[in-house]
Design a protein around this motif. Structure first.
Motif, short mmCIF file in Angstrom:
data_model
loop_
_atom_site.label_atom_id
_atom_site.label_comp_id
_atom_site.label_asym_id
_atom_site.label_seq_id
_atom_site.Cartn_x
_atom_site.Cartn_y
_atom_site.Cartn_z
N ALA A 187 0.73 -1.10 -0.08
CA ALA A 187 -0.69 0.30 -0.26
C ALA A 187 0.60 0.87 -0.08
CB ALA A 187 -1.02 0.05 0.65
N ALA A 188 1.69 1.20 0.21
CA ALA A 188 2.74 2.43 0.67
C ALA A 188 3.25 2.51 -0.21
CB ALA A 188 3.37 2.09 2.04
N LEU A 189 3.62 1.50 -1.15
CA LEU A 189 4.24 1.87 -2.42
C LEU A 189 3.62 1.76 -4.04
CD1 LEU A 189 6.66 -1.46 -1.86
CD2 LEU A 189 7.38 0.98 -2.41
N GLY A 190 2.14 2.25 -2.98
CA GLY A 190 1.01 2.56 -3.86
C GLY A 190 0.47 1.69 -5.10
N HIS A 191 0.46 0.66 -3.72
CA HIS A 191 -0.68 -0.18 -4.55
C HIS A 191 -1.48 -0.63 -3.22
CE1 HIS A 191 2.55 -0.79 -8.03
NE2 HIS A 191 1.13 -1.80 -8.92
N PRO A 192 -2.32 -0.37 -3.12
CA PRO A 192 -3.19 -0.31 -2.01
C PRO A 192 -4.32 -1.75 -2.08
CG PRO A 192 -4.14 1.60 -2.44
CD PRO A 192 -2.98 1.43 -3.67
N VAL A 193 -4.87 -2.25 -3.30
CA VAL A 193 -5.33 -3.01 -3.15
C VAL A 193 -5.26 -3.98 -3.28
CG1 VAL A 193 -7.40 -3.94 -5.30
CG2 VAL A 193 -7.16 -1.63 -5.14
N LEU A 194 -5.61 -5.50 -2.51
CA LEU A 194 -5.07 -6.76 -2.09
C LEU A 194 -6.16 -7.40 -2.69
CD1 LEU A 194 -3.20 -8.99 -1.24
CD2 LEU A 194 -4.58 -8.27 0.73
N ALA A 195 -5.75 -9.04 -3.91
CA ALA A 195 -7.06 -9.44 -4.33
C ALA A 195 -6.19 -10.88 -3.97
CB ALA A 195 -7.35 -9.24 -5.55
N GLY A 220 -8.44 -28.47 -4.36
CA GLY A 220 -10.29 -27.84 -3.84
C GLY A 220 -10.01 -26.54 -5.24
N GLY A 221 -11.14 -25.43 -4.82
CA GLY A 221 -11.86 -24.94 -6.05
C GLY A 221 -11.18 -24.74 -6.63
N GLY A 222 -9.83 -24.01 -7.79
CA GLY A 222 -8.72 -24.08 -8.65
C GLY A 222 -7.33 -24.85 -8.09
N ASP A 223 -6.48 -24.28 -9.02
CA ASP A 223 -5.38 -24.99 -8.73
C ASP A 223 -4.29 -23.89 -8.60
OD1 ASP A 223 -5.50 -27.34 -10.14
OD2 ASP A 223 -6.03 -26.17 -12.25
N LEU A 224 -3.88 -22.72 -8.23
CA LEU A 224 -3.12 -21.66 -7.87
C LEU A 224 -4.16 -20.78 -7.19
CD1 LEU A 224 -1.22 -21.27 -10.97
CD2 LEU A 224 -0.26 -22.22 -8.74
N LEU A 225 -3.32 -20.11 -6.28
CA LEU A 225 -3.61 -19.15 -5.30
C LEU A 225 -2.95 -18.13 -5.28
CD1 LEU A 225 -5.84 -18.11 -3.87
CD2 LEU A 225 -5.19 -19.11 -2.18
N THR A 226 -3.15 -16.59 -5.91
CA THR A 226 -2.15 -16.74 -6.33
C THR A 226 -2.61 -14.43 -4.78
OG1 THR A 226 -2.77 -14.79 -7.61
CG2 THR A 226 -1.50 -16.46 -8.18
N ARG A 227 -2.02 -13.87 -4.16
CA ARG A 227 -2.42 -13.05 -3.99
C ARG A 227 -1.00 -11.98 -5.01
NH1 ARG A 227 1.12 -11.36 1.30
NH2 ARG A 227 0.65 -8.95 1.31
N VAL A 228 -2.32 -10.57 -4.80
CA VAL A 228 -2.26 -10.01 -5.62
C VAL A 228 -2.40 -8.28 -5.66
CG1 VAL A 228 -2.58 -8.78 -8.00
CG2 VAL A 228 -2.76 -11.51 -7.46
N VAL A 229 -1.39 -7.60 -5.74
CA VAL A 229 -1.82 -5.58 -5.57
C VAL A 229 -1.74 -5.01 -6.59
CG1 VAL A 229 -0.73 -6.84 -3.03
CG2 VAL A 229 0.88 -5.83 -4.92
N ALA A 230 -2.26 -4.48 -6.55
CA ALA A 230 -2.83 -3.14 -7.77
C ALA A 230 -2.78 -1.37 -6.81
CB ALA A 230 -4.03 -3.80 -8.71
N ARG A 231 -2.22 -0.84 -8.01
CA ARG A 231 -3.41 0.18 -7.74
C ARG A 231 -4.43 0.63 -7.16
NH1 ARG A 231 0.48 0.08 -12.00
NH2 ARG A 231 -0.91 1.10 -13.28
N ASP A 232 -5.10 0.32 -8.20
CA ASP A 232 -6.74 0.34 -8.19
C ASP A 232 -7.58 -0.51 -8.63
OD1 ASP A 232 -6.46 1.17 -11.00
OD2 ASP A 232 -6.15 3.03 -10.63
N ASN A 233 -9.04 -0.43 -8.63
CA ASN A 233 -9.51 -1.82 -9.15
C ASN A 233 -9.69 -1.89 -10.91
OD1 ASN A 233 -10.81 -2.48 -7.02
ND2 ASN A 233 -12.24 -1.10 -7.09
N ALA A 234 -8.91 -0.74 -11.70
CA ALA A 234 -8.79 -0.91 -12.98
C ALA A 234 -7.24 -1.57 -13.22
CB ALA A 234 -9.04 1.07 -13.62
N HIS A 235 -6.38 -1.28 -12.25
CA HIS A 235 -5.31 -1.57 -12.33
C HIS A 235 -5.45 -3.44 -12.03
CE1 HIS A 235 -1.09 -2.57 -11.31
NE2 HIS A 235 -1.03 -2.88 -12.44
N LEU A 236 -5.73 -3.69 -11.28
CA LEU A 236 -6.09 -4.85 -10.89
C LEU A 236 -6.95 -6.16 -12.20
CD1 LEU A 236 -6.73 -7.90 -8.80
CD2 LEU A 236 -8.65 -6.82 -8.41
N GLU A 237 -7.81 -5.53 -12.84
CA GLU A 237 -8.54 -5.52 -13.47
C GLU A 237 -7.21 -5.93 -14.62
OE1 GLU A 237 -12.34 -5.28 -16.47
OE2 GLU A 237 -11.42 -3.51 -15.27
#
Length: 169
Positions: free
Chosen positions: A59-67, A99-116
């Motif tokens: 978040a302090a590096l400009g990526h406050p969105v976590l998914a 379980g559901g899926g093969d991989l689980l990733t933790r992704v950070v993004a600047r905002d929702n558009a960047h996450l998309e």
């Protein structure tokens, strides 16, 4: 690897005061510097201590969105997709899972558009069938290991006191 009471005290200090010197740790613990260094070396060699670097805030590096993004992979392509994920800087962790899926990733993004945009990049990787995303709203329990270290230390203390002569049931 068995962690004893001294190891637990060392690990607690490392977590609570990560920028202290080995000499100061030895003084606080009341052990010789050589003893402490030998314990640290063993804990590193055994994989208990895996790093000593700073903990950074996305978040302090400009990526406050976590998914958390679940990735379904075509059979036989798990390693290839895993290797490709390493080239995506917004992926801060990735695990193969059951379980559901093969991989689980933790992704950070600047905002929702960047996450998309990041998710679209993931979908375009060869071998990726589909993704499913969950956006984190608020951190409820921050990453921590001290409660686990203390629980392991309590268990080790019970085992060592039970093993002393005169403590048989």
């Amino acid at each position: 690897m068995a962690v004893d009471e001294l190891d637990t005290r060392i690990l607690r200090l490392l977590l609570e005061q990560p920028r202290t010197s080995v000499r100061e740790y030895a003084r606080v613990l009341g052990v010789a510097r050589g003893t402490l260094q030998a314990r640290l070396d063993r804990l590193e060699r055994d994989g208990v201590i895996t790093g000593t670097g700073p903990s950074l805030s996305p978040a302090a590096l400009g990526h406050p969105v976590l998914a958390f993004v679940h990735i379904e992979v075509t059979q036989g392509h798990l390693d290839d997709v895993g290797d490709a994920l390493a080239a995506v800087p917004e992926i801060v962790e990735a695990f193969s899972i059951t379980g559901g899926g093969d991989l689980l990733t933790r992704v950070v993004a600047r905002d929702n558009a960047h996450l998309e945009d990041v998710i679209q990049k993931l979908i375009s990787l060869p071998g990726v069938v589909r993704t499913r995303s969950e956006v984190a709203l608020r951190e409820r329990v921050p990453h921590r290991l001290l409660p686990l270290v203390e629980a392991v230390g309590r268990t080790a203390g019970k085992r060592s006191s039970a093993a002393r002569p005169g403590n048989e049931l």
